[in-house]
Motif scaffolding. Sequence first.
Motif, PDB file in Angstrom:
ATOM      1  N   ALA A  43       0.652  -1.098  -0.156  1.00 48.44           N
ATOM      2  CA  ALA A  43      -0.201  -0.063  -0.030  1.00 48.44           C
ATOM      3  C   ALA A  43       0.889   1.265   0.083  1.00 48.44           C
ATOM      4  O   ALA A  43       0.389   2.433  -0.075  1.00 48.44           O
ATOM      5  N   LEU A  44       2.085   0.962   0.003  1.00 50.33           N
ATOM      6  CA  LEU A  44       3.137   2.431   0.106  1.00 50.33           C
ATOM      7  C   LEU A  44       3.610   2.679  -1.298  1.00 50.33           C
ATOM      8  O   LEU A  44       4.191   1.626  -2.061  1.00 50.33           O
ATOM      9  N   GLN A  45       3.477   3.972  -1.688  1.00 50.51           N
ATOM     10  CA  GLN A  45       4.191   4.457  -2.951  1.00 50.51           C
ATOM     11  C   GLN A  45       5.631   3.998  -2.871  1.00 50.51           C
ATOM     12  O   GLN A  45       6.325   4.080  -1.983  1.00 50.51           O
ATOM     13  N   ASN A  46       6.456   3.375  -4.156  1.00 51.41           N
ATOM     14  CA  ASN A  46       7.416   3.079  -4.197  1.00 51.41           C
ATOM     15  C   ASN A  46       8.195   1.970  -3.511  1.00 51.41           C
ATOM     16  O   ASN A  46       9.262   2.244  -2.960  1.00 51.41           O
ATOM     17  N   CYS A  47       7.244   1.301  -3.040  1.00 53.65           N
ATOM     18  CA  CYS A  47       7.822   0.169  -2.282  1.00 53.65           C
ATOM     19  C   CYS A  47       6.914  -1.209  -2.860  1.00 53.65           C
ATOM     20  O   CYS A  47       5.790  -1.312  -3.167  1.00 53.65           O
ATOM     21  N   PRO A  48       7.974  -2.227  -3.243  1.00 56.24           N
ATOM     22  CA  PRO A  48       9.418  -2.166  -3.219  1.00 56.24           C
ATOM     23  C   PRO A  48      10.105  -1.246  -4.009  1.00 56.24           C
ATOM     24  O   PRO A  48       9.318  -0.500  -4.907  1.00 56.24           O
ATOM     25  N   ALA A  49      11.179  -0.718  -3.642  1.00 60.50           N
ATOM     26  CA  ALA A  49      12.102   0.181  -4.107  1.00 60.50           C
ATOM     27  C   ALA A  49      12.353   0.115  -5.734  1.00 60.50           C
ATOM     28  O   ALA A  49      12.820  -0.868  -6.142  1.00 60.50           O
TER      29      ALA A  49
ATOM     30  N   ALA B 207       9.186  20.111   7.374  1.00 62.92           N
ATOM     31  CA  ALA B 207       7.770  20.331   7.882  1.00 62.92           C
ATOM     32  C   ALA B 207       6.799  19.536   7.274  1.00 62.92           C
ATOM     33  O   ALA B 207       5.700  19.755   7.537  1.00 62.92           O
ATOM     34  N   ASN B 208       7.009  18.466   6.413  1.00 65.45           N
ATOM     35  CA  ASN B 208       6.091  17.508   5.689  1.00 65.45           C
ATOM     36  C   ASN B 208       5.692  16.398   6.482  1.00 65.45           C
ATOM     37  O   ASN B 208       6.622  16.119   7.420  1.00 65.45           O
ATOM     38  N   SER B 209       4.525  15.971   6.346  1.00 64.30           N
ATOM     39  CA  SER B 209       4.217  14.805   7.084  1.00 64.30           C
ATOM     40  C   SER B 209       4.607  13.292   6.801  1.00 64.30           C
ATOM     41  O   SER B 209       4.520  12.570   7.438  1.00 64.30           O
ATOM     42  N   ARG B 210       5.046  13.444   5.581  1.00 66.29           N
ATOM     43  CA  ARG B 210       5.309  12.192   4.909  1.00 66.29           C
ATOM     44  C   ARG B 210       6.469  12.080   4.047  1.00 66.29           C
ATOM     45  O   ARG B 210       6.829  13.167   3.674  1.00 66.29           O
ATOM     46  N   TYR B 211       7.412  10.999   3.953  1.00 73.63           N
ATOM     47  CA  TYR B 211       8.438  10.861   3.062  1.00 73.63           C
ATOM     48  C   TYR B 211       8.007  11.408   1.674  1.00 73.63           C
ATOM     49  O   TYR B 211       6.786  11.177   1.277  1.00 73.63           O
ATOM     50  N   ASP B 212       8.951  11.885   0.821  1.00 72.29           N
ATOM     51  CA  ASP B 212       8.575  12.196  -0.374  1.00 72.29           C
ATOM     52  C   ASP B 212       8.403  11.157  -1.443  1.00 72.29           C
ATOM     53  O   ASP B 212       7.190  11.139  -2.041  1.00 72.29           O
ATOM     54  N   GLN B 213       8.918   9.840  -1.166  1.00 70.84           N
ATOM     55  CA  GLN B 213       8.464   8.757  -1.897  1.00 70.84           C
ATOM     56  C   GLN B 213       7.081   8.156  -1.724  1.00 70.84           C
ATOM     57  O   GLN B 213       6.443   7.603  -2.328  1.00 70.84           O
ATOM     58  N   ALA B 214       6.604   8.242  -0.189  1.00 66.80           N
ATOM     59  CA  ALA B 214       5.346   7.855   0.137  1.00 66.80           C
ATOM     60  C   ALA B 214       4.248   8.811  -0.428  1.00 66.80           C
ATOM     61  O   ALA B 214       3.146   8.382  -0.590  1.00 66.80           O
TER      62      ALA B 214
END
Length: 303
Positions: free
Chosen positions: A243-249, A260-267
């Motif tokens: 369910a995670l963006q860009n996972c697996p890498a 200041a962002n709440s999530r990783y750039d990749q997520a």
Amino acid sequence: MTDDEGSADDPGRSDVPDDVDSSADTDAADAGERRDEARGTTTPRTDDTPSGTAHEARASSPADSEDDQRGVSGGVAESGPNGDRRPRPEPGSAAAGSQSFLTRFRTAQSGPLMFVRETIYSAAAVLGVGLLLFAISGVWPPMVAVESGSMEPEMHRGDLVFVTEPHRFTPDYAYDDTGIVTVDIGTERGYRSFGGNGSVVIYDPPDRVGSPIIHRAHFYVEEGENWYDEANPAYVTADDCDALQNCPAPHAGFITKGDANSRYDQASNIAGPVRPTWIRGTARLRIPYLGYVRLQLAGMFAA
């Protein structure tokens, strides 16, 4: 007739003394000289002047006067302090005109000459500073403007950030010879920048439209790696890797995030894992507000 009378009548004899004849000749010569002086001419005397000491007099001719004037006021040559003769420019010549223009250009206090001069000086100063910063940073441009608040409170919109090539001024424990210290390594080794552990990098994905991104590098993943378990749960909203963006890498690279962002750039699908080749530099120094000038110019050109 006596012998005395015969000798008196002899025409070959003169009864005038020799000194009387010499005196008469001298008087005649003096009178001739006085007449010559009255006429403005001079007749040299040679009878009483020793050889080699005669005084000669010559009246100046008009041609000589013109030559003297040309030598003095014509500006052909000027005697220097050591006796050397250097050319002196004629008034109105090209050399004199060039010198006059340069003097006016350097000393103008108003008008177009002053404007052009100050513009050239300002451009030269900016270029000089830019070249110096490039020599230190190793990247061009060596300064970037912050365009968003994703790195607050350490970086604000309008700040100007000095950037260096990643390997410069970086400790030896950076990740795998990339020059980047991740948050994990920084936490372990005590390396901090801009108020947090790890390096703040400027990266530019090839498929991105817009300005480069300036965020912090958190950890590194290999191609095909399931990085869900390694991620901080506070920075993902998925329940598993599927369910995670860009996972697996999809490829190897850094997982990044704005402070200041709440999530990783990749997520958030801002970018895939950041390849080292995408990284343009590492942030080193922040200058508040100075980036507004660049942002305003960029907006004007974009419009």
